[in-house]
Write a protein that holds these residues in place. Structure first.
Motif, PDB file in Angstrom:
ATOM      1  N   ILE A 192       0.817  -1.209   0.000  1.00 56.00           N
ATOM      2  CA  ILE A 192       0.000   0.000   0.000  1.00 56.00           C
ATOM      3  C   ILE A 192       0.856   1.267   0.000  1.00 56.00           C
ATOM      4  O   ILE A 192       0.503   2.267  -0.636  1.00 56.00           O
ATOM      5  CB  ILE A 192      -0.982   0.004   1.208  1.00 56.00           C
TER       6      ILE A 192
ATOM      7  N   TYR B  50     -11.572   1.795  -3.591  1.00 59.79           N
ATOM      8  CA  TYR B  50     -10.923   0.598  -3.049  1.00 59.79           C
ATOM      9  C   TYR B  50      -9.601   0.356  -3.767  1.00 59.79           C
ATOM     10  O   TYR B  50      -9.406   0.807  -4.897  1.00 59.79           O
ATOM     11  CB  TYR B  50     -11.837  -0.622  -3.200  1.00 59.79           C
TER      12      TYR B  50
ATOM     13  N   LEU C 250      -4.171  -8.163   0.069  1.00 61.42           N
ATOM     14  CA  LEU C 250      -4.774  -7.093   0.865  1.00 61.42           C
ATOM     15  C   LEU C 250      -5.744  -6.281   0.007  1.00 61.42           C
ATOM     16  O   LEU C 250      -5.365  -5.766  -1.046  1.00 61.42           O
ATOM     17  CB  LEU C 250      -3.678  -6.172   1.419  1.00 61.42           C
TER      18      LEU C 250
ATOM     19  N   GLN D   9      -8.388  -3.091   0.501  1.00 55.94           N
ATOM     20  CA  GLN D   9      -8.709  -2.055   1.477  1.00 55.94           C
ATOM     21  C   GLN D   9      -9.671  -1.012   0.945  1.00 55.94           C
ATOM     22  O   GLN D   9      -9.687  -0.716  -0.250  1.00 55.94           O
ATOM     23  CB  GLN D   9      -7.428  -1.328   1.918  1.00 55.94           C
ATOM     24  N   ASP D  10     -10.464  -0.460   1.870  1.00 53.13           N
ATOM     25  CA  ASP D  10     -11.212   0.755   1.630  1.00 53.13           C
ATOM     26  C   ASP D  10     -10.190   1.885   1.768  1.00 53.13           C
ATOM     27  O   ASP D  10      -9.566   2.036   2.819  1.00 53.13           O
ATOM     28  CB  ASP D  10     -12.321   0.887   2.684  1.00 53.13           C
TER      29      ASP D  10
ATOM     30  N   SER E  21     -11.048   4.821   4.627  1.00 57.41           N
ATOM     31  CA  SER E  21     -11.033   4.389   6.029  1.00 57.41           C
ATOM     32  C   SER E  21      -9.832   3.515   6.366  1.00 57.41           C
ATOM     33  O   SER E  21      -9.547   3.273   7.536  1.00 57.41           O
ATOM     34  CB  SER E  21     -12.309   3.617   6.350  1.00 57.41           C
ATOM     35  N   GLN E  22      -9.165   3.003   5.338  1.00 56.24           N
ATOM     36  CA  GLN E  22      -8.048   2.057   5.484  1.00 56.24           C
ATOM     37  C   GLN E  22      -8.489   0.747   6.114  1.00 56.24           C
ATOM     38  O   GLN E  22      -7.661  -0.024   6.634  1.00 56.24           O
ATOM     39  CB  GLN E  22      -6.896   2.675   6.283  1.00 56.24           C
ATOM     40  N   GLU E  23      -9.782   0.473   6.070  1.00 55.07           N
ATOM     41  CA  GLU E  23     -10.304  -0.795   6.585  1.00 55.07           C
ATOM     42  C   GLU E  23      -9.869  -1.933   5.666  1.00 55.07           C
ATOM     43  O   GLU E  23      -9.922  -1.826   4.446  1.00 55.07           O
ATOM     44  CB  GLU E  23     -11.827  -0.742   6.651  1.00 55.07           C
ATOM     45  N   ASP E  24      -9.440  -3.046   6.272  1.00 55.57           N
ATOM     46  CA  ASP E  24      -9.058  -4.230   5.501  1.00 55.57           C
ATOM     47  C   ASP E  24     -10.294  -5.079   5.213  1.00 55.57           C
ATOM     48  O   ASP E  24     -10.948  -5.563   6.137  1.00 55.57           O
ATOM     49  CB  ASP E  24      -8.046  -5.079   6.280  1.00 55.57           C
TER      50      ASP E  24
ATOM     51  N   LYS F 165      -7.339  -9.694   4.129  1.00 57.16           N
ATOM     52  CA  LYS F 165      -5.925  -9.672   4.505  1.00 57.16           C
ATOM     53  C   LYS F 165      -5.479 -11.114   4.732  1.00 57.16           C
ATOM     54  O   LYS F 165      -5.912 -11.766   5.679  1.00 57.16           O
ATOM     55  CB  LYS F 165      -5.676  -8.840   5.763  1.00 57.16           C
TER      56      LYS F 165
ATOM     57  N   LYS G 125       3.313  -4.551   6.079  1.00 57.87           N
ATOM     58  CA  LYS G 125       2.744  -3.219   5.835  1.00 57.87           C
ATOM     59  C   LYS G 125       3.746  -2.124   6.189  1.00 57.87           C
ATOM     60  O   LYS G 125       3.663  -1.008   5.670  1.00 57.87           O
ATOM     61  CB  LYS G 125       1.475  -3.018   6.673  1.00 57.87           C
TER      62      LYS G 125
END
Length: 269
Positions: free
Chosen positions: A47, A65, A73, A75-76, A79-82, A85, A112
């Protein structure tokens, strides 16, 4: 069927050989977004190596996304939501690190946070990768890697040496992991269930998008899985000749804004 999701590889695809995004590609991505199409950067990079490109393309808003680490991985971006993963275990690391030593090639593991190598003489392609994806490099012995959350491992070396090593990899490693060559000097290793294709299927399902409404643009072997699952697989003119055999369309080269041509020709029409 209108395209609702376009997955786009980075190196050799989105960016030019000078590592730039052309104005044409930027404009085409904005046109796709305005039309309600999800443009999803889908790459082997971590990322940290994608963030500046997402910002340049204005793909950092709610509802954007990104797929990194060859699909390990998802991710959003905002929000950095996984969403997905999938990591490698310490035992996986030890097995692959031993294999690299046995084959006589350089290796590094990526989390990461950074790139970790047990090679006291750090390989030049590890340095190249670190500069490419804007990540720090750490020397760590295998014993010091037990607490690291490893997402991807890479065998990196001179193309001829790497090809010789690949020819000697035991079949059991292909049974246990996904191995894909992304550059002549890169062999990438991720968990067996990981691929760009599986990541796109998962994301499309979450977004309620039928796979019949998906498109992917790529150039190299690590793009094969996503090209095989989408309805509209597009390969770059500068792409791997073997990949062109599974393409529905061949677009222009990355230095000739091939992504823009593909989006406008087969994504927006």
């Amino acid at each position: 069927m209108p395209v609702k999701l376009i997955a786009v590889d980075i190196d050799g695809t989105l960016i030019t050989s000078q590592k730039e995004i052309t104005p044409e590609v930027f404009e085409a991505v904005q046109e796709a977004k305005a039309a309600g199409i999800k443009v999803v950067i889908t790459t082997g990079r971590p990322i940290a190596g994608v963030t500046h490109l997402l910002e340049k393309l204005k793909l950092t808003e709610r509802g954007d996304y990104v797929i990194t680490f060859n699909g390990a991985l998802v991710q959003d971006v905002a929000s950095q939501e996984d969403l997905v993963k999938e990591t490698l275990s310490y035992d996986d690391y030890l097995a692959l690190e031993f294999l690299a030593r046995k084959l006589g090639v350089h290796m590094h593991a990526i989390t990461k946070e950074g790139i970790y190598t047990a090679n006291r003489n750090i390989g030049k392609y590890t340095v190249h990768e670190a500069q490419l994806v804007n990540m720090p490099v750490f020397y760590r012995t295998p014993e010091e890697m037990a607490d690291k959350e490893i997402v991807k491992i890479m065998f990196i070396d001179e193309p001829e040496l790497l090809d010789q090593a690949i020819a000697q990899i035991p079949a059991e490693f292909y049974d246990n992991y996904t191995l894909v060559k992304s550059q002549p000097f890169y062999l990438e290793v991720v968990a067996k269930t990981v691929s760009k294709g599986n990541a796109i299927i998962h994301l499309a399902d979450k977004l309620g998008i039928d796979m019949a409404d998906t498109m992917a643009i790529g150039d190299e072997e690590n793009d094969r899985a996503m090209l095989e699952v989408v309805a509209t697989p597009v390969v770059m003119e500068n792409g791997n000749p073997e990949l062109k055999k599974i393409a529905k369309y061949i677009t222009k080269s990355n230095d000739d804004s091939g992504v823009a041509y593909a989006i406008r020709k087969w994504g927006l029409n």
